[in-house]
Structure formats: structure tokens, C-alpha cells
Design an enzyme around this catalytic site. Sequence first.
Site, mmCIF file in Angstrom:
data_model
loop_
_atom_site.group_PDB
_atom_site.id
_atom_site.type_symbol
_atom_site.label_atom_id
_atom_site.label_comp_id
_atom_site.label_asym_id
_atom_site.label_seq_id
_atom_site.Cartn_x
_atom_site.Cartn_y
_atom_site.Cartn_z
ATOM 1 C CD GLU A 1 -7.030 13.093 15.763
ATOM 2 O OE1 GLU A 1 -6.205 12.190 16.003
ATOM 3 O OE2 GLU A 1 -7.491 13.287 14.626
ATOM 4 C CG ASN B 1 -7.299 4.825 11.496
ATOM 5 O OD1 ASN B 1 -6.691 4.548 12.531
ATOM 6 N ND2 ASN B 1 -7.268 6.027 10.946
ATOM 7 N NE ARG C 1 -14.500 16.198 13.709
ATOM 8 C CZ ARG C 1 -13.334 15.673 13.354
ATOM 9 N NH1 ARG C 1 -13.232 14.923 12.274
ATOM 10 N NH2 ARG C 1 -12.256 15.862 14.088
ATOM 11 N N GLY D 1 0.864 -1.184 0.000
ATOM 12 C CA GLY D 1 0.000 0.000 0.000
ATOM 13 C C GLY D 1 0.892 1.223 0.000
ATOM 14 C CG ASN E 1 -8.169 8.424 15.596
ATOM 15 O OD1 ASN E 1 -7.035 8.446 16.081
ATOM 16 N ND2 ASN E 1 -8.367 8.178 14.314
ATOM 17 N N GLY F 1 1.875 4.875 3.527
ATOM 18 C CA GLY F 1 2.710 3.703 3.234
ATOM 19 C C GLY F 1 4.085 4.111 2.727
ATOM 20 C CE LYS G 1 -4.773 6.648 15.001
ATOM 21 N NZ LYS G 1 -5.080 6.469 13.621
HETATM 22 P P1 2AM Z 1 -4.013 1.691 -5.215
HETATM 23 O O1 2AM Z 1 -2.817 2.581 -5.349
HETATM 24 O O2 2AM Z 1 -3.938 0.521 -6.115
HETATM 25 O O3 2AM Z 1 -5.321 2.426 -5.283
HETATM 26 C C1 2AM Z 1 -4.702 3.682 0.044
HETATM 27 O O4 2AM Z 1 -5.825 3.917 -0.736
HETATM 28 C C2 2AM Z 1 -3.986 2.416 -0.402
HETATM 29 O O5 2AM Z 1 -4.895 1.310 -0.364
HETATM 30 C C3 2AM Z 1 -3.443 2.468 -1.804
HETATM 31 O O6 2AM Z 1 -2.198 1.842 -1.785
HETATM 32 C C4 2AM Z 1 -4.457 1.697 -2.605
HETATM 33 O O7 2AM Z 1 -3.928 1.045 -3.742
HETATM 34 C C5 2AM Z 1 -4.885 0.663 -1.612
HETATM 35 N N1 2AM Z 1 -6.194 0.132 -1.922
HETATM 36 C C6 2AM Z 1 -7.377 0.788 -1.855
HETATM 37 N N2 2AM Z 1 -8.399 -0.025 -2.187
HETATM 38 C C7 2AM Z 1 -7.844 -1.217 -2.489
HETATM 39 C C8 2AM Z 1 -8.373 -2.467 -2.889
HETATM 40 N N3 2AM Z 1 -9.691 -2.650 -3.007
HETATM 41 N N4 2AM Z 1 -7.509 -3.470 -3.098
HETATM 42 C C9 2AM Z 1 -6.181 -3.284 -2.951
HETATM 43 N N5 2AM Z 1 -5.630 -2.131 -2.568
HETATM 44 C C10 2AM Z 1 -6.439 -1.111 -2.328
#
Ligand code: 2AM
Length: 470
Positions: free
Chosen positions: A191, A104, A290, A11, A188, A16, A184
Site C-alpha cells: 500500500e 495492527n 515519507r 475497543g 500495508n 471497533g 497484513k
Molecule cells: P479508550 O476509549 O478507553 O481510550 C483505540 O484507541 C481503542 O483502544 C479505544 O477503544 C481505546 O479505549 C483503546 N485503548 C487505547 N489504549 C488503551 C489502554 N492502554 N488500555 C485499554 N484500552 C486502550
Amino acid sequence: MGGICDIGIVGLAVMGQNLALNIARKGFNVAVFNRTASRTQDFVKERVKDETIFPAYEVEEFLSLLAPPRRVMLMVKAGQPVDDFIQLFAPHLSSGDLIMDGGNSYYRDTDRRTKEAEDKGFFYLGVGISGGEYGALHGPSIMPGGHREGYLMVKDILEKAAAQAEDGPCCTYLGPGSAGHFVKMVHNGIEYAFMQSIAECYHLLREVEELPAPSIGQIFEEWNKSEDLNSYLVEITAQVLQYIDPDTGKPLVDLILDQAEQKGTGKWASQVALDLGIPTPTINQSVIARNLSSFKEERKRISALFPREEAEKSDALSLHLEKALFLSELAAFCEGFHMLQEASSEFSYNLNLSEVARIWKGGCILQARLLNRIQEALKEEPGLLFTSPLFLEKVKDCLPSLRQACTLALRGGIPVPALSASLSYFDSWKREWLPANLTQAQRDFFGAHTYRRIDREGVFHTIWQKEEKE
Ligand code: 2AM
């Protein structure tokens, strides 16, 4: 056969990427993988310089880069993507490998995944990470929970990657199962509460004192120098309020639409607190604030239907608000730690609450000098935090100011949901008698729910109404 990487990160959104860079800069070899290959390519091209980061574009290639036992950290969107990746990796993992989820995730999902991992023979950690993009790169607060053996496999990496407070890294093993993600979530929630109390102080200074944003920013800057309020959130508030939009020359904050968004962790904290039966009014009201802010069109329409109250000027407003904000922050911590104490016994996390305070002292959004005192107070047998000898006199000293600030706001028609929730929180705890006797009588009246008496043992039911004669 195994590769040379100490850890693999899956990710490559900003969190990441930053975590990978941070860990590599601490001297580890890091394999990286992302669903969409172009993101990996861009990351390597644009951000990786001398760091020992090894990109992979296929799952098997990624796992083959890792030294056994393999250690994988998922930094993907919470929810289904986490399950998808676990499923994708599981057939290729060996007994004793470790998967961590640094997102999260909802704590019940983490409990389920921990059990599923156990059944498959690998270790699992749910890892709360706080500190935003900056923290991920320079040292976040890391809240790991799950299999202790799994933690020992990454202790060195995580503790070096974490923020370093004067008494150690802002990372420690918290407890089994979902302990990390639970902590966590509560982080939050607190927070949300602290942010809302800050916003209410800003509201009062803006509406009552009619101060422009940069002047309010200077007040926050002063508050940030104090032992009680020095904190990341007060510091960034001071900066935000003093920031001038280069396009318009106006304070940028004045140009931002007043509709707060949320990703849901604060809401979870409130929901879970209600489930646990622990009062967390400041946190709850902050979530509600909010929600209410999102109804901008309705607020606009309704505001025209009411005359505007005049708020009274008060010389000492900022002095009162300084103490009021401190108490509201303390109330939020008190609510959060109360919730953690209950969860610790309910879910057998066996949390060391003082250690939780310690690892929040650096890296995370809640970092505050106040946490030094909270850490000390929580070393004692935990009662309600504010009743600790370290806080009691302080609470007594600040309560009149919180009351004064709320009174002024209520008279002037300025909503202070978080500050007033904190005030009622303290006011309720310090009342031996509360009017719940009447509530019990009503419940018995309409539902025969019974009540207990103060003068006799037992459970009672009364026929409150004379039967109607036919
Ligand atoms: P991506 O770059 O291929 O979208 C935050 O969104 C992270 O989660 C990104 O690295 C994203 O990858 C990944 N991500 C979001 N949805 C996903 C999914 N359904 N399967 C795999 N990776 C996902």
C-alpha cells in the site's frame, strides 16, 4: 451458564464500533466493551439502532454476555493495551475460549501471544483487518492467522462480515501463529508503495505538464477505467485531486502540508524484508520518501541553495505514466508476494499466495482489478510474479514507458524514488550479470571475506596488495 452473544468486541474507537455494527447487521448478537465507559454509552446512544448490540461496563459482565465457547475480538491500540486486555480476561476464560486481536500488531508479538494463549488453554487469532472505517462497516478484507480450531469458531461470523468478491468472501484462514498479521503487514507495505508511485505520477503531471490538480484528477479517473489500473487507490486519488475546498474555492490537496505521516506498518514490512534478505526496493523507497518528506524546514532551506532544473515537456507523458504506474504497482505486488513466499517457509505459515491475492480483491486498500490476474498467476508454481506468462509480455510492453518517465524525471530533477526503484528492480532481475563480482573482490581485499570463481570450484582468498617492503 452463558449469555446469548455470538461474539464480544472490545475497543470502541471507530474501527471497533463499525465492526460491531457490521457483524450485528449480519444477524449476530454482539457484546461490546470499552475501557472508558462513556465511549460505550455514546456509541449505544448515537449509533446503535435496531442492531443486536449488548453493552457491558465491567469485564465479568461482558464475558457473561457471551455464549460458550466465548469469542472475543480486541479492537484496541496495538502494543501494551492488547497484552493488558488478555491479562484482564485470562483468569475468567475457560479452556476452548477464543481471543482475537484485530489490530495492527507486530507479528512477533502475535507469535508470543499465541503461545501464551496456548499455555493457558485458550485459542488465539491474530487478525489483520484492512479497509479503514468504511471497510469495517461495509465489509473489510480480513486476514486471520493462528489456531485453526479458533478460526473454525468464528469462520461464519468473519466470512459474513468480510467484503464479498465475485468468487467468495474476502476472508480465509491464512496459517498458524502470526500468519494473519504478517500478511497484513505486507499488505500495508505494498500500500505504501502504490501510494508513493501514484504521488510521483501526480508530481510529474503537476511539474512537467503544469496541470492543475482537478485536471490530474481527471487523468486518474480515466486510468481507473482501465483493466490495469482500476483500483481503490487510483479511484480515491481521482476524487481527492478534484475536491474543491468549500472555504477557499481551491483544490484542497493544494492546501495540505506536504509532510507524510506513518504509523509504522510499512516500515515493519521494509525492516522484515531486509531481515529475510528479500529485495523490496519499491516498498523501501516509499517508506524513505515519507521519512524525507517530514523534513519540511530543511527542504525549504536547501531548495533555496540550488537552481531549479527545467523539466522537458513531453507530449505523451500521461500515456507513459499510465504504463509506468502499472509496472510500479506490479513491482510492489511482486516484492510483497516474494516476501510472503519466503516468510511462508521461514515461519512455516504454509501460505496459499493465490488465496492471499483473492482476499485482497475486495474491502481493502489494495483492492484492484489487477489482483484477478495475480490470483491466477499465483496458482502456478510461484516464481517471481512478473515472470508469469500472464505478465511477462505486459512487462516488456510497459518497461520503455517506465524508463521514459524516470528519464524525464531524473533530467528535470524531480525525485521519483518509487518509480525508479521499480525500474531498477526489473532491470536488475533481467541482468544475468551484475557487478557484484567487484563487491566480492573489495570485500576480500579489505576483510579477507573470500570469493568464488566462475572458472573453478572452491572458495578463494587473494593477497591483493603487494606487501610494503620495510
Ligand atoms: P479508550 O476509549 O478507553 O481510550 C483505540 O484507541 C481503542 O483502544 C479505544 O477503544 C481505546 O479505549 C483503546 N485503548 C487505547 N489504549 C488503551 C489502554 N492502554 N488500555 C485499554 N484500552 C486502550
